[in-house]
Design a protein around this motif. Structure first.
Motif, PDB file in Angstrom:
ATOM      1  N   LEU A   1     137.373  57.131  64.946  1.00 49.61           N
ATOM      2  CA  LEU A   1     136.735  55.902  65.151  1.00 49.61           C
ATOM      3  C   LEU A   1     137.440  54.919  64.053  1.00 49.61           C
ATOM      4  CD1 LEU A   1     133.309  56.561  66.525  1.00 49.61           C
ATOM      5  CD2 LEU A   1     135.244  55.873  67.860  1.00 49.61           C
ATOM      6  N   TYR A   2     138.178  54.073  64.458  1.00 49.39           N
ATOM      7  CA  TYR A   2     138.960  53.179  63.587  1.00 49.39           C
ATOM      8  C   TYR A   2     138.152  51.823  63.469  1.00 49.39           C
ATOM      9  CZ  TYR A   2     142.811  56.348  63.615  1.00 49.39           C
ATOM     10  OH  TYR A   2     143.663  57.726  63.379  1.00 49.39           O
ATOM     11  N   PRO A   3     137.909  51.430  62.076  1.00 51.09           N
ATOM     12  CA  PRO A   3     137.068  50.108  62.173  1.00 51.09           C
ATOM     13  C   PRO A   3     137.941  49.114  62.055  1.00 51.09           C
ATOM     14  CG  PRO A   3     136.951  51.303  60.146  1.00 51.09           C
ATOM     15  CD  PRO A   3     137.685  52.075  60.954  1.00 51.09           C
ATOM     16  N   PHE A   4     137.699  47.828  62.817  1.00 55.27           N
ATOM     17  CA  PHE A   4     138.641  46.661  62.543  1.00 55.27           C
ATOM     18  C   PHE A   4     137.521  45.356  62.684  1.00 55.27           C
ATOM     19  CE2 PHE A   4     137.765  47.180  67.023  1.00 55.27           C
ATOM     20  CZ  PHE A   4     137.628  46.054  67.546  1.00 55.27           C
ATOM     21  N   PHE A   5     138.239  44.444  62.176  1.00 54.58           N
ATOM     22  CA  PHE A   5     137.456  42.847  62.285  1.00 54.58           C
ATOM     23  C   PHE A   5     138.284  41.986  62.946  1.00 54.58           C
ATOM     24  CE2 PHE A   5     136.338  45.218  58.276  1.00 54.58           C
ATOM     25  CZ  PHE A   5     135.065  45.005  58.075  1.00 54.58           C
ATOM     26  N   ASP A   6     137.423  41.023  63.538  1.00 53.47           N
ATOM     27  CA  ASP A   6     138.351  39.799  63.920  1.00 53.47           C
ATOM     28  C   ASP A   6     137.628  38.553  63.030  1.00 53.47           C
ATOM     29  OD1 ASP A   6     139.613  37.667  65.152  1.00 53.47           O
ATOM     30  OD2 ASP A   6     138.884  38.193  67.141  1.00 53.47           O
ATOM     31  N   LEU A   7     138.463  38.113  62.329  1.00 53.18           N
ATOM     32  CA  LEU A   7     137.881  36.892  61.376  1.00 53.18           C
ATOM     33  C   LEU A   7     138.219  35.546  62.222  1.00 53.18           C
ATOM     34  CD1 LEU A   7     139.551  38.182  58.079  1.00 53.18           C
ATOM     35  CD2 LEU A   7     137.669  38.881  58.899  1.00 53.18           C
ATOM     36  N   TYR A   8     137.625  35.450  63.247  1.00 51.46           N
ATOM     37  CA  TYR A   8     137.707  34.392  63.990  1.00 51.46           C
ATOM     38  C   TYR A   8     136.481  33.250  63.929  1.00 51.46           C
ATOM     39  CZ  TYR A   8     133.597  35.473  66.894  1.00 51.46           C
ATOM     40  OH  TYR A   8     132.269  35.757  67.180  1.00 51.46           O
ATOM     41  N   GLY A   9     135.638  33.708  63.035  1.00 44.08           N
ATOM     42  CA  GLY A   9     134.372  32.802  62.736  1.00 44.08           C
ATOM     43  C   GLY A   9     134.332  32.319  61.505  1.00 44.08           C
ATOM     44  N   GLN A  10     133.147  32.175  60.925  1.00 43.03           N
ATOM     45  CA  GLN A  10     133.172  31.588  59.279  1.00 43.03           C
ATOM     46  C   GLN A  10     133.867  32.514  58.427  1.00 43.03           C
ATOM     47  OE1 GLN A  10     129.096  30.611  58.080  1.00 43.03           O
ATOM     48  NE2 GLN A  10     128.756  29.074  60.052  1.00 43.03           N
ATOM     49  N   ILE A  11     133.736  33.554  58.435  1.00 39.24           N
ATOM     50  CA  ILE A  11     134.349  34.485  57.458  1.00 39.24           C
ATOM     51  C   ILE A  11     135.848  34.425  57.460  1.00 39.24           C
ATOM     52  CG2 ILE A  11     134.624  36.727  56.621  1.00 39.24           C
ATOM     53  CD1 ILE A  11     131.602  37.121  57.270  1.00 39.24           C
ATOM     54  N   THR A  12     136.687  33.948  56.839  1.00 43.07           N
ATOM     55  CA  THR A  12     138.264  33.870  56.803  1.00 43.07           C
ATOM     56  C   THR A  12     138.927  34.753  55.925  1.00 43.07           C
ATOM     57  OG1 THR A  12     138.105  31.845  55.544  1.00 43.07           O
ATOM     58  CG2 THR A  12     138.032  31.591  57.797  1.00 43.07           C
ATOM     59  N   SER A  13     138.057  35.516  54.957  1.00 41.04           N
ATOM     60  CA  SER A  13     138.929  36.465  54.158  1.00 41.04           C
ATOM     61  C   SER A  13     137.815  37.374  53.698  1.00 41.04           C
ATOM     62  CB  SER A  13     139.172  35.587  52.964  1.00 41.04           C
ATOM     63  OG  SER A  13     139.967  36.558  51.970  1.00 41.04           O
ATOM     64  N   LEU A  14     138.321  38.653  53.633  1.00 38.59           N
ATOM     65  CA  LEU A  14     137.456  39.867  53.291  1.00 38.59           C
ATOM     66  C   LEU A  14     138.282  40.743  52.266  1.00 38.59           C
ATOM     67  CD1 LEU A  14     136.096  41.407  56.593  1.00 38.59           C
ATOM     68  CD2 LEU A  14     134.696  40.439  54.631  1.00 38.59           C
ATOM     69  N   TYR A  15     137.426  41.168  51.273  1.00 39.72           N
ATOM     70  CA  TYR A  15     138.106  42.264  50.171  1.00 39.72           C
ATOM     71  C   TYR A  15     137.511  43.223  50.646  1.00 39.72           C
ATOM     72  CZ  TYR A  15     139.748  43.364  45.385  1.00 39.72           C
ATOM     73  OH  TYR A  15     140.243  43.701  44.460  1.00 39.72           O
TER      74      TYR A  15
END
Length: 454
Positions: free
Chosen positions: A368-382
């Motif tokens: 199971l591969y995790p993924f994000f969609d930075l379409y909301g308030q969060i625009t950068s992830l470390y």
């Protein structure tokens, strides 16, 4: 369930005062003007709808030439007024009677601000700071109060008090010069996310360090997990593929896939590095059996449901918009357990269960591969690394540093002496200048020196 529309935000409904108000208030001008008829009390008013993050409310106010003490009070509340009170049960005064209750925040405007600014504006930021400023003034809006329930959005909450006997909601489009009200807070929608994050990291290397989940890793944890390199998902990465940045803030989707799968008991650790608070949605998180390497250099649709339909031979488990209060520099831990539920801990607090369909038991051992969609308030992830569920310790006492309450951008890492109040080094160096007789902005005590926190 489709995720909310992303960055192109429709104009909200016209703002007026709520029909629920104090007995001493008369509404006029299509409920945009509130006038106190007599006395001090019974002059509480609310907005007709909720106010969005960073939405400025402009108020024209009138001051009476009287020897009264006190003036207009402004703030926000989290409760729909008409479900809480009738005109007969609404308290006569806001302070103590309402502000001592959960969900009400109010602060008196300074006499100097009201004297020099016939129109003021009030708004709240993504991290719960309430700002008040004077329209047309070069001085930035000042943070006057902190909302300690970051669930939002909130109703405007005012008390037409003391010398102030009338306020009127002013439509922003009627103001003569829009540029005058955009000072004070830098909204990332007007800038480049990568440049903004890199500048902050260059100025303060501590921002890249974990504070709440640092106990999970040694002092220099190996970064064996990275984002999958890609070119057409509206994200860009740093050279080591550990930080994902939204590329185009006006595009609806910004997919960021990890380069490896996770299994039961794996805990994914990442940190929020940038926020665009112009939208109420937060973040999409999901797991998929689709190997993301097969998606490289593919033009993915902006709508996640279309993406799922396009690759329907794989299974997708998606929380389209996480219902949690996530702010700048928050640390996030994601995992799933043998019950099939997906969990999230924010800043090492007890976890919440994401509203994702339960993963079938026969799939728990699949990749199971995790993924994000930075379409909301969060625009950068470390992205940091994976740990294990057995290592999590939610009862551990936190020594994490909070954001500076002055700039709300840097970590509070500097102490003022002798009062021992804490703020960031940049704000401390501005306040304590050799040429100034400096006083602490919190308790007004004289500052003799500043020192970094150990």
């Amino acid at each position: 369930m489709p995720k909310p529309a992303r960055r192109v935000i429709g104009k909200p409904a016209a703002l007026t005062f709520n029909n629920l108000h104090g007995k001493g208030i008369i509404l006029s001008n299509n409920n945009r003007q509130a006038t106190r008829t007599s006395g001090f009390g019974d002059a509480i008013v609310f907005s007709s709808r909720t106010i969005r993050t960073y939405e400025k409310v402009f108020l024209r106010h009138r001051q009476k030439q009287v020897d009264w003490i006190g003036s207009l009070r402004v703030g926000f509340c989290m409760h729909e007024p008409q479900t809480q009170f009738t005109q007969d049960t609404l308290p006569s005064l806001a302070f103590k009677h309402l502000t001592d209750k959960a969900g009400y925040w109010l602060r008196a405007c300074s006499d100097e601000l009201l004297r020099t600014s016939p129109i003021i504006y009030v708004y709240y930021s993504f991290d719960g700071q309430i700002y008040v400023g004077g329209y047309g003034q070069t001085t930035p809006a000042q943070a006057v109060l902190t909302i300690n329930e970051h669930s939002g959005p909130y109703y405007l909450f005012c008390e037409v008090y003391g010398k102030t006997d009338q306020i009127e909601i002013v439509d922003e489009s009627t103001l003569p010069d829009q540029s005058l009200v955009n000072e004070g807070v830098s909204l990332s929608i007007h800038g480049n996310v990568m440049d903004s994050v890199n500048t902050k990291l260059a100025n303060n290397t501590n921002l890249s360090h974990l504070q709440y989940f640092n106990y999970l890793f040694p002092s220099n944890p190996p970064h064996t997990t990275t984002f999958l390199s890609t070119t057409k998902h509206n994200v860009v990465f740093d050279t080591k593929h550990r930080i994902a940045y939204v590329n185009n803030l006006r595009t609806k989707s910004s997919y960021a896939f990890l380069d490896r799968s996770m299994k039961v008991g794996d805990v994914l650790i990442c940190k929020v590095m940038d926020c665009d608070a112009n939208i109420s949605s937060i973040l999409l998180f999901g797991l998929t059996t689709q190997n993301p390497s097969t998606l490289q250099n593919q033009s993915l649709p902006e709508d996640t449901n279309t993406l799922v339909d396009l690759y329907s031979s794989s299974r997708w488990f998606i929380d389209h918009d996480i219902e949690a209060n996530i702010s700048l520099y928050d640390e996030l831990a994601f995992w799933f357990e043998s019950d099939g539920h997906i969990y999230l801990s924010i800043d090492n607090r007890p976890p919440i269960t994401l509203k994702v369909p339960v993963i079938p038991s026969n799939m728990l051992n699949m990749s199971l591969y995790p993924f994000f969609d930075l379409y909301g308030q969060i625009t950068s992830l470390y992205l940091y690394n994976f740990s294990t569920l057995s290592n999590l310790n939610f009862g551990r006492q936190s020594t994490a540093r909070t954001l500076c309450v002055i700039c709300c951008e840097n970590l509070a890492d500097t102490q003022l002496l002798p009062c021992q109040c804490i703020l960031c080094s940049q704000c401390a160096s501005v306040i304590k200048r050799p040429s100034l007789l400096s006083d602490c902005p919190f308790d007004r005590k004289h500052i003799t020196q500043i020192q970094p926190l150990l």
